[in-house]
Design an enzyme around this catalytic site. Structure first.
Site, short mmCIF file in Angstrom:
data_model
loop_
_atom_site.label_atom_id
_atom_site.label_comp_id
_atom_site.label_asym_id
_atom_site.label_seq_id
_atom_site.Cartn_x
_atom_site.Cartn_y
_atom_site.Cartn_z
N ARG A 73 0.85 -1.19 0.00
CA ARG A 73 0.00 0.00 0.00
C ARG A 73 0.88 1.24 0.00
NH1 ARG A 73 -1.89 0.74 4.41
NH2 ARG A 73 -1.29 -1.18 5.45
N TYR A 201 -1.78 -3.42 -6.62
CA TYR A 201 -1.55 -4.07 -5.32
C TYR A 201 -2.83 -4.12 -4.46
CZ TYR A 201 -0.38 -5.07 -0.60
OH TYR A 201 -0.40 -5.65 0.64
N GLY A 202 -3.04 -5.24 -3.80
CA GLY A 202 -4.19 -5.52 -2.94
C GLY A 202 -4.93 -4.31 -2.40
N GLY A 203 -4.37 -3.73 -1.34
CA GLY A 203 -5.06 -2.64 -0.66
C GLY A 203 -5.31 -1.42 -1.53
N LYS A 210 -9.78 -2.39 1.94
CA LYS A 210 -9.51 -1.25 2.80
C LYS A 210 -10.26 0.00 2.34
CE LYS A 210 -6.98 -3.43 5.67
NZ LYS A 210 -5.99 -4.33 5.23
N HIS A 230 -10.48 -2.51 11.57
CA HIS A 230 -9.40 -3.36 11.06
C HIS A 230 -9.19 -4.49 12.07
CE1 HIS A 230 -4.98 -3.45 9.38
NE2 HIS A 230 -5.75 -4.33 8.79
N ALA A 253 0.31 -6.67 9.06
CA ALA A 253 1.42 -7.60 9.29
C ALA A 253 1.83 -7.68 10.76
CB ALA A 253 2.62 -7.25 8.39
N CYS A 254 0.85 -7.63 11.65
CA CYS A 254 1.12 -7.76 13.09
C CYS A 254 0.37 -8.94 13.71
CB CYS A 254 0.77 -6.47 13.82
SG CYS A 254 1.91 -5.14 13.44
N LYS A 256 -2.87 -10.63 12.69
CA LYS A 256 -4.31 -10.90 12.68
C LYS A 256 -4.64 -12.26 12.05
CE LYS A 256 -5.48 -7.13 10.60
NZ LYS A 256 -4.10 -6.64 10.59
N ASN A 258 -2.85 -14.84 11.63
CA ASN A 258 -2.39 -15.94 12.49
C ASN A 258 -3.31 -16.14 13.68
OD1 ASN A 258 0.49 -17.19 11.83
ND2 ASN A 258 0.34 -15.12 11.01
N ASP A 277 -9.39 -9.75 8.96
CA ASP A 277 -8.88 -8.41 8.63
C ASP A 277 -9.88 -7.30 8.94
OD1 ASP A 277 -6.53 -7.05 7.56
OD2 ASP A 277 -7.76 -6.49 5.85
N ARG A 373 2.04 -12.22 -0.83
CA ARG A 373 0.75 -12.60 -0.22
C ARG A 373 0.07 -13.71 -1.00
NH1 ARG A 373 -1.72 -8.84 3.78
NH2 ARG A 373 -0.08 -7.37 4.26
N ARG A 404 2.84 -3.93 17.48
CA ARG A 404 4.14 -4.59 17.48
C ARG A 404 5.08 -3.71 18.29
NH1 ARG A 404 6.94 -8.23 13.74
NH2 ARG A 404 4.95 -8.64 12.69
N GLY A 498 0.23 -20.24 18.31
CA GLY A 498 -0.72 -21.10 19.04
C GLY A 498 -0.69 -20.88 20.55
P1 GTP Z 1 -2.34 -7.83 7.32
O1 GTP Z 1 -2.84 -8.87 6.35
O2 GTP Z 1 -1.28 -6.97 6.73
O3 GTP Z 1 -3.43 -7.02 7.91
O4 GTP Z 1 -1.51 -8.62 8.45
P2 GTP Z 1 -1.92 -9.49 9.72
O5 GTP Z 1 -2.16 -8.62 10.88
O6 GTP Z 1 -3.00 -10.45 9.35
O7 GTP Z 1 -0.57 -10.30 10.04
P3 GTP Z 1 -0.19 -11.85 9.90
O8 GTP Z 1 -1.00 -12.74 10.81
O9 GTP Z 1 -0.18 -12.20 8.47
O10 GTP Z 1 1.30 -11.85 10.46
C1 GTP Z 1 2.32 -11.04 9.93
C2 GTP Z 1 3.67 -11.52 10.37
O11 GTP Z 1 3.74 -11.58 11.80
C3 GTP Z 1 3.98 -12.94 9.88
O12 GTP Z 1 5.31 -12.98 9.42
C4 GTP Z 1 3.81 -13.80 11.09
O13 GTP Z 1 4.60 -14.95 11.05
C5 GTP Z 1 4.17 -12.85 12.25
N1 GTP Z 1 3.41 -13.20 13.49
C6 GTP Z 1 2.08 -13.43 13.58
N2 GTP Z 1 1.72 -13.78 14.84
C7 GTP Z 1 2.85 -13.75 15.58
C8 GTP Z 1 3.13 -14.00 16.96
O14 GTP Z 1 2.26 -14.33 17.78
N3 GTP Z 1 4.44 -13.84 17.36
C9 GTP Z 1 5.41 -13.49 16.47
N4 GTP Z 1 6.66 -13.36 16.94
N5 GTP Z 1 5.19 -13.24 15.15
C10 GTP Z 1 3.93 -13.37 14.72
C1 SPV Z 2 -3.00 -4.65 5.22
O1 SPV Z 2 -2.03 -4.05 4.73
O2 SPV Z 2 -3.48 -4.37 6.34
C2 SPV Z 2 -3.61 -5.78 4.48
C3 SPV Z 2 -3.26 -5.95 3.08
O3 SPV Z 2 -4.48 -6.46 5.02
S1 SPV Z 2 -4.02 -4.76 2.08
O4 SPV Z 2 -5.13 -5.38 1.39
O5 SPV Z 2 -3.03 -4.28 1.17
O6 SPV Z 2 -4.53 -3.68 2.90
MN MN Z 3 -4.95 -5.69 7.09
#
Ligand code: GTP
Ligand code: SPV
Ligand code: MN
Length: 591
Positions: A73, A201-203, A210, A230, A253-254, A256, A258, A277, A373, A404, A498
């Protein structure tokens, strides 16, 4: 007679001059047809828009390589065109609707010459939901058309639903010539219109995500009394079959995705996925907060996804289903024709990097782009909740707010009450990631993980949250969480993934009135003895570090929070200023 929808499509076609107009009907096999149309007529640089991957190992999956400058983005090119700058707030780039329209019209003139215009009628939310919204996106790339088909509920039914109404959200998208100098993502909240040129790109391009479900929808929510967030939505089921629903906001990427599909480390608990998301939260007839996921797919971060960290995502990606799966900017194993990214076993010997160049493992570069992605249907997900298609949504008992943070912020903290929880959300900071263009690892304030997505002045957003809380009969409890605190060697202290269920179990127990807590200046935290830690080998002293609050270390943070909030001036509600003052007091007294 022409309907407003047909009229709008004709008008846009006159402006952009496509060779062909293709109306997506959502029929079986349509995705394959669109993929083939794309492969015939579209290239990105020297590459075909899609490449079929190993269908035995990864059913219905395709590789897409983006333009090398189009991988995340671009917040500096994203504008919210409210009637004035103040309504947009200091959290948004602003342009007047008139200037923005003139600029976008110029950039869009003839931009689809020689191309197909895909008309995508889709619904955010289940079509039977009172909270769902009908939308139509136009695009000139098959990659976006196929991705939108996975991410939303799309098809002819939605055209019928819109009928002769003017009430649908409009999205105009063209990749133009991918020139970053001619790239703009423009939002017109008063018209329910998103106009995006120059990026695939996605977003920036999947406008239901978004652009509509957060930036435009947050404005609708402000007017209509609901919240567009979000956030993840999950159900946590205990051994007796009792389910509690929670949402969780975390910046891009923090964690969600997971969290949304976590394989619980505690055998007595199971996590069910509703969304990873975006959550739309409305006040239900009983006065509780109900959440729906407007999307029907994942657009997830590939690096770090593995059988160890997120086995349910690997199962989702390998599942065979109605919809295809697209991998964007991952590496390619030339011997097996399989996708690869950092975090999977390997690397394999003959790897092409995300740009299709032979990858040298000694080069120090990543083979997959850090923001590579996958786009995959939620219906593939083995942990999908039975409530996913429930038009009413699910009642929310707790809201988690994450970020984070390598220092300072405890693993989990419970807010004293709703306004304190809103303050916690407002003061949240997070270290930046590869999901947006710019430097990675820099601390920035990201309230409710919504800084890049709130379509209006964030001071008013905080006030809206305070107001919604007042209307709820049983407001959810609010928690701050942080999986990312590190030790003196820079190693994560908490195992995460987990094992995060251990934190969630404490939250579930708190919500049910079963768990103890200790008061700190920040809020309530668990005693280490109150966490279920069986099977986890971490010395107690190390765990206690996760809950350390050192008032001395907080002084810089307080200053940073203040200067962030001060930007919003009179828009900051009294409850936020009051909570800032009492936090400062509590941390001062403890110095
Ligand atoms: P967006 O799709 O951008 O909104 O991201 P998201 O918030 O869904 O993040 P996602 O779960 O894809 O995780 C992003 C990164 O953080 C990955 O590289 C994961 O491996 C890492 N990650 C996720 N959960 C954890 C956790 O509990 N601990 C650690 N250390 N890293 C994590
Ligand atoms: C984010 O960046 O928070 C995502 C990917 O979930 S995007 O669709 O590009 O917003
Ligand atoms: Mn997101």
């Amino acid at each position: 007679m022409t309907t407003p929808l047909e009229h709008w499509v004709e008008e846009q076609a006159r402006l952009t001059q496509p060779t062909r107009i293709y109306w997506c009907d959502g029929s079986e096999g349509e995705d394959r047809r669109m993929i083939e149309m794309g492969m015939k007529e579209e290239n990105i640089g020297e590459y075909s828009i899609f490449r079929e991957l190993n269908q035995e190992a990864w059913p219905k999956s395709y590789l897409h390589r983006s333009h090398p400058t189009d991988v995340a983005r671009t917040e500096h090119l994203t504008f919210v065109c409210q009637k004035d700058r103040e309504t947009a707030g200091p959290n948004n780039n602003w342009m007047s609707p008139k200037d923005a329209k003139a600029l976008m019209t110029k950039l869009s003139k003839g931009c689809m010459r020689g191309k197909t215009m895909y008309v995508l009628p889709y619904m955010m939310g289940h079509p039977d939901s009172p909270y769902a919204k009908a939308c139509v996106q136009l695009t000139d790339v098959s990659y976006v058309a196929v991705s939108m088909r996975i991410m939303t509920r799309m098809g002819k039914k939605i055209v019928d639903k819109i009928g002769s109404s003017e009430n649908f959200v409009k999205g105009f998208h063209s990749v133009g010539d991918f020139d970053p100098n001619k790239r703009y993502i423009m939002h017109f909240p008063d018209e329910g219109l998103v106009w995006s040129v120059g990026s695939g790109y996605g977003g920036n391009a999947l406008l239901g995500k978004k652009c509509f479900s957060l930036r435009i929808a947050s404005c609708l929510g402000l007017k209509q009394g609901w919240l567009a967030e979000h956030m993840v939505i999950i159900g946590i089921e205990d051994i007796k079959g009792h389910v509690i629903y929670v949402t969780a906001a975390m910046p891009s990427a923090c964690g969600k995705t997971n969290l949304a599909m976590m394989e619980s480390a505690l055998p007595e608990y199971k996590v069910y996925t509703i969304g990873d998301d975006i959550a739309w939260m409305n006040i239900g007839p009983d006065g509780r907060l109900y959440a729906i996921n407007p999307e029907s797919g994942f657009f997830g971060v590939a690096p770090g996804t593995s059988l160890k960290t997120n086995p349910n995502m690997i199962r989702t990606l390998k599942a065979s289903n109605f919809y295809p799966t697209i991998f964007t900017n991952v590496a390619l194993d030339q011997d097996t024709n399989e996708p690869w990214w950092e975090g999977l076993e390997g690397p394999p010997k003959n790897l092409l990097d995300w740009q299709g160049k032979p990858w040298d493992s000694t080069s120090g570069t990543k083979a997959a782009h850090p923001n590579s992605r996958f786009t995959v249907s939620l219906y593939n997900c083995p942990t999908l909740s039975r409530q996913f298609d429930n038009p009413q949504g699910v009642p929310i008992s707790a809201i988690l707010l994450g970020g984070r943070r390598s220092r300072l912020i405890p693993l989990v903290t419970e807010a004293f009450d709703w306004p304190h929880g809103v303050f916690m959300g407002a003061r949240t900071g997070s270290e930046t990631t590869a999901a947006a263009a710019g430097k990675v690892g820099v601390l920035r304030r990201d309230p409710f993980a919504m800084l890049p997505f709130c379509g209006y002045n964030m001071g008013d957003y905080f006030r809206h949250w305070i107001n919604v809380g007042r209307l709820l009969t049983r407001p959810p409890k609010i928690y701050s969480v942080n999986w990312f605190r590190v030790d003196e060697n820079g190693k994560f202290i908490w195992p995460g993934f987990g094992d995060n269920i251990r934190v969630i179990k404490w939250i579930v127990d708190r919500v049910s009135g079963r768990a103890e807590a200790r008061e700190t200046p920040l809020g309530y935290v668990p005693e280490v003895k109150d966490l279920s830690l069986q099977g986890l080998n971490i010395p107690r002293g190390r765990l206690e570090k996760l809950f350390e609050v050192r008032p001395g270390e907080w002084q810089e943070e307080l200053k940073d929070i203040k200067s962030f909030l001060d930007q919003f001036g009179r828009h900051i509600p009294y409850e936020i200023s009051e909570n800032y003052a009492s936090l400062t007091d509590r941390l001062g007294q403890n110095r």
